[in-house]
Write a protein that holds these residues in place. Sequence first.
Motif, mmCIF file in Angstrom:
data_model
loop_
_atom_site.group_PDB
_atom_site.id
_atom_site.type_symbol
_atom_site.label_atom_id
_atom_site.label_comp_id
_atom_site.label_asym_id
_atom_site.label_seq_id
_atom_site.Cartn_x
_atom_site.Cartn_y
_atom_site.Cartn_z
ATOM 1 N N GLN A 45 -11.434 11.681 2.744
ATOM 2 C CA GLN A 45 -10.266 11.303 1.958
ATOM 3 C C GLN A 45 -8.976 11.275 2.764
ATOM 4 O O GLN A 45 -7.974 10.729 2.311
ATOM 5 C CB GLN A 45 -10.115 12.255 0.769
ATOM 6 C CG GLN A 45 -11.250 12.159 -0.234
ATOM 7 C CD GLN A 45 -10.999 12.982 -1.482
ATOM 8 O OE1 GLN A 45 -9.885 13.458 -1.719
ATOM 9 N NE2 GLN A 45 -12.035 13.165 -2.297
ATOM 10 N N ASP A 46 -8.977 11.869 3.942
ATOM 11 C CA ASP A 46 -7.762 11.864 4.756
ATOM 12 C C ASP A 46 -7.804 10.806 5.863
ATOM 13 O O ASP A 46 -6.978 10.819 6.773
ATOM 14 C CB ASP A 46 -7.537 13.242 5.382
ATOM 15 C CG ASP A 46 -8.718 13.678 6.259
ATOM 16 O OD1 ASP A 46 -9.780 13.028 6.189
ATOM 17 O OD2 ASP A 46 -8.555 14.659 7.019
ATOM 18 N N SER A 47 -8.758 9.860 5.772
ATOM 19 C CA SER A 47 -8.908 8.857 6.826
ATOM 20 C C SER A 47 -8.157 7.568 6.479
ATOM 21 O O SER A 47 -7.920 7.276 5.297
ATOM 22 C CB SER A 47 -10.383 8.532 7.051
ATOM 23 O OG SER A 47 -10.870 7.701 6.020
ATOM 24 N N ASP B 136 -7.558 5.404 2.735
ATOM 25 C CA ASP B 136 -6.277 4.905 2.218
ATOM 26 C C ASP B 136 -6.324 3.395 2.001
ATOM 27 O O ASP B 136 -5.807 2.893 0.999
ATOM 28 C CB ASP B 136 -5.152 5.253 3.199
ATOM 29 C CG ASP B 136 -4.922 6.761 3.302
ATOM 30 O OD1 ASP B 136 -5.299 7.470 2.349
ATOM 31 O OD2 ASP B 136 -4.393 7.201 4.338
#
Length: 230
Positions: free
Chosen positions: A43-45, A49
Amino acid sequence: MTPGVTASTVYLCTVFIVLFNVYVDSQDTDAQLCKMCEGTVPQDSPVWDFCLTKGHIRGRCCFGNETSNVDAIIGLDLANCSISHVEHLYNSSTAFIIDLSNNPISNLSDFIFQGFSHLTHLLLPSKLECPGGNASWEKVEVKNNARICKGQKNICNQSNQTSWDCPENSFCSPYGPGFFECSCLHHFHGYKCMRQGEFPIVKVLGILTGSTVVVSSLLWFTQRRKAKNI
């Protein structure tokens, strides 16, 4: 069932099986690519996004939401997957963003990205160069141990490209970072776009249909003769 009908049926079944196998192979390679690394897109890649508004995630891939792009890979996240060697990326030439960062990749051929004309955002291990060189990208930066290649340039629009790169009656089209291909102008086709006029698709289909009928007829007569002899 007559021998002629049998031969035609076998021919049609063979064509169907070949087309079906091509479709299945395409699906298998997509599945193989999306499962090269365990889990799903973090989810932080950057791929996560990107995919939030433009697609849906399956495994490590982002597929387009649009009807025309529902089976097209538009994003690929293989970051931190312990990948040391990359030979090809299967059917991901439609991707806009690819993340290969945080992998022990020592060498990466530019030809891997040949045909990736939509690619606008590429993340690589910091020691690797952007495919096509820095001149093929609007911006290149190193951040968090990753080399980020942003905004693929259209090589056809660069000043060092001259008109003789493509033959007469054709135009230059981008074909991945540092690559281009020559496409025939409207009403031109064939070798080096030297033939003028629309491509004779009706004529070609007619020839193929005629050939199929002739072959089927020969098979029918041959099988019929053998049947009579028996």
